[in-house]
Design a protein around this motif. Structure first.
Motif, PDB file in Angstrom:
ATOM      1  N   THR A  25       8.193   6.387 -31.188  1.00 28.41           N
ATOM      2  CA  THR A  25       7.285   6.823 -32.251  1.00 28.41           C
ATOM      3  C   THR A  25       5.850   6.747 -31.761  1.00 28.41           C
ATOM      4  O   THR A  25       5.403   5.688 -31.297  1.00 28.41           O
ATOM      5  N   PRO A  26       5.085   7.832 -31.827  1.00 30.31           N
ATOM      6  CA  PRO A  26       3.690   7.796 -31.368  1.00 30.31           C
ATOM      7  C   PRO A  26       2.837   6.928 -32.286  1.00 30.31           C
ATOM      8  O   PRO A  26       3.152   6.757 -33.469  1.00 30.31           O
ATOM      9  N   PRO A  27       1.754   6.370 -31.760  1.00 28.23           N
ATOM     10  CA  PRO A  27       0.864   5.548 -32.585  1.00 28.23           C
ATOM     11  C   PRO A  27       0.295   6.354 -33.749  1.00 28.23           C
ATOM     12  O   PRO A  27      -0.038   7.530 -33.606  1.00 28.23           O
ATOM     13  N   GLN A  28       0.153   5.711 -34.898  1.00 30.19           N
ATOM     14  CA  GLN A  28      -0.351   6.372 -36.094  1.00 30.19           C
ATOM     15  C   GLN A  28      -1.372   5.479 -36.790  1.00 30.19           C
ATOM     16  O   GLN A  28      -1.304   4.260 -36.722  1.00 30.19           O
ATOM     17  N   GLY A  29      -2.327   6.125 -37.464  1.00 31.99           N
ATOM     18  CA  GLY A  29      -3.328   5.395 -38.226  1.00 31.99           C
ATOM     19  C   GLY A  29      -4.643   5.277 -37.481  1.00 31.99           C
ATOM     20  O   GLY A  29      -4.665   5.085 -36.258  1.00 31.99           O
ATOM     21  N   LEU A  30      -5.745   5.411 -38.218  1.00 28.20           N
ATOM     22  CA  LEU A  30      -7.077   5.376 -37.614  1.00 28.20           C
ATOM     23  C   LEU A  30      -7.351   4.044 -36.930  1.00 28.20           C
ATOM     24  O   LEU A  30      -7.861   4.009 -35.805  1.00 28.20           O
ATOM     25  N   ARG A  31      -7.026   2.938 -37.598  1.00 28.34           N
ATOM     26  CA  ARG A  31      -7.324   1.630 -37.022  1.00 28.34           C
ATOM     27  C   ARG A  31      -6.541   1.389 -35.739  1.00 28.34           C
ATOM     28  O   ARG A  31      -7.066   0.807 -34.780  1.00 28.34           O
ATOM     29  N   VAL A  32      -5.309   1.853 -35.701  1.00 29.74           N
ATOM     30  CA  VAL A  32      -4.504   1.716 -34.491  1.00 29.74           C
ATOM     31  C   VAL A  32      -5.129   2.514 -33.349  1.00 29.74           C
ATOM     32  O   VAL A  32      -5.246   2.020 -32.221  1.00 29.74           O
ATOM     33  N   HIS A  33      -5.577   3.729 -33.637  1.00 33.00           N
ATOM     34  CA  HIS A  33      -6.170   4.554 -32.583  1.00 33.00           C
ATOM     35  C   HIS A  33      -7.530   4.019 -32.131  1.00 33.00           C
ATOM     36  O   HIS A  33      -7.874   4.144 -30.952  1.00 33.00           O
TER      37      HIS A  33
END
Length: 246
Positions: A55-63
């Motif tokens: 699963t690719p990274p998701q969410g602004l804080r994660v990026h």
């Protein structure tokens, strides 16, 4: 693959990368080489991520966290390393990076609250002593004159940024991400930011390169980045950030 064998492979590959980096120091190309290295590695890991159906990274804080991870570990750290090797022997830079065996447990304790044991410190001290003896001829001949001081400072800067960068995968926001997706995204962020820095400091990328440069780039991207960091990520899941050498 048994953890000791993984560790031995990672150490052997990363030990050789300090020599391979010397092929990347053509005029106006050093920082661009870092950009290329992690662009290639990030794209290859992205393909592996798809094949493994991670699963690719998701969410602004994660990026945002991944971008900072990429900036510290896959950008500024390597800019410091490549710049240091322009004036300092590769063996001396390798010795400087053994300081992470001591610095990592300290930061892991201060930032993450991980145990700080006597065994880690003894192991770190032995690592520093062992690598110093291995490169004793280069260390003994090292001088702070003729750019040596500048190179030493860049090497220490690289060590500091690498040690801080190593903390990110252990933070709650990132530690549950699949390892291939984690490294692929962080490498691509690091490559993009390095490209901006390279354009500012070195100008447009040079188009002509020697065969040794291209072979060295391929080795650093595939073995020094894709393979080594993939094995390394698996080790970190079981060993914790205090054990991270790089």
């Amino acid at each position: 693959m048994p953890a000791p064998l993984q560790f031995a492979i990672v150490v052997a590959i990363w030990g050789s990368t300090f020599l391979a980096i010397t092929t990347q120091l053509e005029p106006g190309a050093a920082i661009w080489s870092i950009c290329y290295r992690f662009l290639i590695a990030g794209l290859l890991l992205s393909v592996l991520t798809r094949l493994r159906k991670e699963t690719p990274p998701q969410g602004l804080r994660v990026h945002v966290s991944l971008a900072l991870f990429g900036l510290f570990l896959f950008s500024i750290n390597y800019i410091g390393t490549y710049t240091a090797e322009q004036t300092v022997p590769s063996g001396v830079v390798a010795v400087a990076f053994t300081l992470m065996a001591v610095l990592n447990p300290l930061l892991a304790r201060l930032v993450l609250g991980q145990p700080f044991t006597r065994g880690l410190m003894i192991g770190g001290a032995l690592a520093v002593a062992g690598v110093t003896l291995l490169f004793w001829r280069e260390v003994g001949a090292f001088s702070l004159a003729d750019g040596g001081l500048r190179g030493a400072l860049f090497a220490l800067l690289a060590v500091l940024f690498a040690a801080v960068g190593n903390l990110f995968p252990a933070m709650p926001r990132l530690r549950t991400l699949p390892p291939f997706a984690l490294n692929a995204t962080a490498m691509l962020y690091g490559s993009a930011m390095t490209g901006v820095i390279a354009f500012v400091l070195e100008g447009p990328p040079p188009l002509a390169h020697s065969m040794s440069y291209l072979l060295g780039l391929g080795y650093l991207a595939v073995f020094g980045s894709v393979i080594a960091f993939s094995l390394y990520a698996q080790l970190l899941r079981s060993m914790g950030s205090a054990a991270r050498p790089m």
